[in-house]
Design an enzyme around this catalytic site. Structure first.
Site, mmCIF file in Angstrom:
data_model
loop_
_atom_site.group_PDB
_atom_site.id
_atom_site.type_symbol
_atom_site.label_atom_id
_atom_site.label_comp_id
_atom_site.label_asym_id
_atom_site.label_seq_id
_atom_site.Cartn_x
_atom_site.Cartn_y
_atom_site.Cartn_z
ATOM 1 N N ASN A 121 0.904 -1.187 0.138
ATOM 2 C CA ASN A 121 -0.028 -0.023 -0.051
ATOM 3 C C ASN A 121 0.946 1.205 0.009
ATOM 4 O OD1 ASN A 121 -2.037 1.913 0.525
ATOM 5 N ND2 ASN A 121 -2.468 1.314 2.524
ATOM 6 N N LYS A 123 -0.046 4.332 -0.326
ATOM 7 C CA LYS A 123 -0.765 5.443 0.037
ATOM 8 C C LYS A 123 -0.549 6.234 -0.749
ATOM 9 C CE LYS A 123 -0.198 3.640 4.791
ATOM 10 N NZ LYS A 123 -0.258 3.666 6.104
ATOM 11 N N HIS A 178 -9.721 0.394 4.240
ATOM 12 C CA HIS A 178 -8.568 0.728 4.883
ATOM 13 C C HIS A 178 -8.838 1.753 6.055
ATOM 14 C CE1 HIS A 178 -4.533 2.370 5.912
ATOM 15 N NE2 HIS A 178 -4.070 1.248 5.417
ATOM 16 N N GLU A 184 -7.387 4.031 7.333
ATOM 17 C CA GLU A 184 -7.481 5.636 6.910
ATOM 18 C C GLU A 184 -8.555 6.139 6.301
ATOM 19 O OE1 GLU A 184 -3.443 5.625 4.985
ATOM 20 O OE2 GLU A 184 -2.665 4.999 7.001
ATOM 21 N N GLU A 234 -5.305 -5.384 10.372
ATOM 22 C CA GLU A 234 -4.457 -4.362 10.506
ATOM 23 C C GLU A 234 -4.870 -3.539 11.816
ATOM 24 O OE1 GLU A 234 -2.554 -2.902 6.825
ATOM 25 O OE2 GLU A 234 -4.153 -1.826 7.050
ATOM 26 N N GLY A 236 1.925 2.192 10.371
ATOM 27 C CA GLY A 236 2.702 3.167 10.423
ATOM 28 C C GLY A 236 3.353 3.847 11.578
ATOM 29 N N SER A 244 3.002 -2.168 10.489
ATOM 30 C CA SER A 244 4.683 -1.957 10.432
ATOM 31 C C SER A 244 5.263 -3.369 10.402
ATOM 32 C CB SER A 244 4.993 -1.560 11.964
ATOM 33 O OG SER A 244 4.293 -0.175 12.265
HETATM 34 C C1 PEP Z 1 -0.877 0.143 5.568
HETATM 35 O O1 PEP Z 1 -0.539 1.215 5.153
HETATM 36 O O2 PEP Z 1 -1.836 -0.560 5.501
HETATM 37 C C2 PEP Z 1 0.173 -0.343 6.717
HETATM 38 C C3 PEP Z 1 0.061 -1.489 7.330
HETATM 39 O O3 PEP Z 1 1.236 0.641 6.956
HETATM 40 P P1 PEP Z 1 2.526 0.442 7.739
HETATM 41 O O4 PEP Z 1 3.189 -0.938 7.146
HETATM 42 O O5 PEP Z 1 3.650 1.542 7.249
HETATM 43 O O6 PEP Z 1 2.370 0.198 9.012
#
Ligand code: PEP
Length: 256
Positions: free
Chosen positions: A10, A12, A99, A101, A171, A177, A216
């Site tokens: 992703n 983003k 997601h 976000e 997630e 992040g 992460s």
């Molecule tokens: C994500 O954007 O879905 C995500 C898991 O980001 P990160 O790996 O940076 O935590």
């Protein structure tokens, strides 16, 4: 039956044409186990370019391009939105839906997310349905209630049989992040809950649906996470912007 593993990137709202080129050349010699698919999800303007360059470079056929979002509507007066038909027109086969976000910043509800999953499946796209609890929800022991409330509206909308074509990305919001990864034991425990939740409604669906972990994930922790019984790959944010790291993560995935 071997369950497919998936590693999805992703990007983003990051990346540009230069990243498209770096990623395509960086993945040229990637080594993947069988039963692994890789899905790279750039922002809308780069979907077509990335797809064409992957094909032109004759990258491993398990590498696909996905969108980060899609509209639940078919077409019409929805300024700024992208339809499932447009994604199909660009030969895109995957889409991230719901997601955290999108849920927190753009206030997408689980009912709306369910409609997006429905629209994606109707168009022949594979939806990667994101679910996850906040830090406060985990602290108050609400994780399972929250996850059930995010999955059930999708099942109610599409029916459990069609859920066989859905991919779930668990997630935990507090791990996205932030550099704070759920321990592999905590992630496995939650994935096991999700699989059992599905099994109560249809065992075949529960056996077949890939459950990705996101939050992460990096080159150092991917192996231990992906070794867990119910973790079938990952949804990767920050580490997916670096070809070398992303390659290591992809190579750690195995079908189960
Ligand atoms: C994500 O954007 O879905 C995500 C898991 O980001 P990160 O790996 O940076 O935590």
């Amino acid at each position: 039956m071997t369950r497919q593993a998936i590693v999805a990137a992703n990007w983003k709202m990051n990346g540009d044409s230069a990243l498209v080129d770096t990623m395509v050349s960086g993945l040229a010699d990637i080594k993947l186990s069988s039963h692994v698919d890789v899905v790279i999800c750039p922002s809308f303007p780069y979907l077509s370019e990335l797809n064409q360059k992957i094909k032109a470079a004759k990258l491993n056929e398990a590498i696909h391009v996905g969108s980060q979002n899609v509209s639940e509507h078919e077409s019409g007066a929805f300024t700024g939105e992208i339809s499932t038909a447009m994604l199909k027109d660009l030969a895109i086969n995957y889409v991230i839906v719901g997601h955290s976000e999108r849920r927190s910043i753009y206030k997408e509800t689980s009912t709306q997310v369910a409609k997006k999953v429905h629209a994606a499946l109707n168009a022949g796209l594979t939806p990667i349905l994101c679910i996850g609890e906040s830090e406060a929800e985990r602290a108050t022991g609400e994780t399972e209630t929250v996850l059930s409330a995010q999955i059930q509206p999708v099942i109610d909308d599409i029916g459990i049989d069609k859920f066989i074509d859905v991919v779930i990305a668990y997630e935990p919001v507090w791990a996205i992040g932030t550099g704070k990864t759920a321990s592999s034991a905590m992630a496995q425990e939650t994935h096991q809950f999700i699989r059992q939740f599905l099994a109560q409604q249809n065992e075949l669906v529960s056996d077949k649906v890939p459950l990705l972990y996101g939050g992460s994930v990096n080159a150092a922790n991917c192996e231990e996470l992906f070794a867990q019984t119910d973790i079938d790959g990952g949804l990767i944010g920050g580490a997916s912007l670096k070809a070398e790291q992303f390659k290591i993560i992809c190579s750690a995935a195995k079908g189960k």
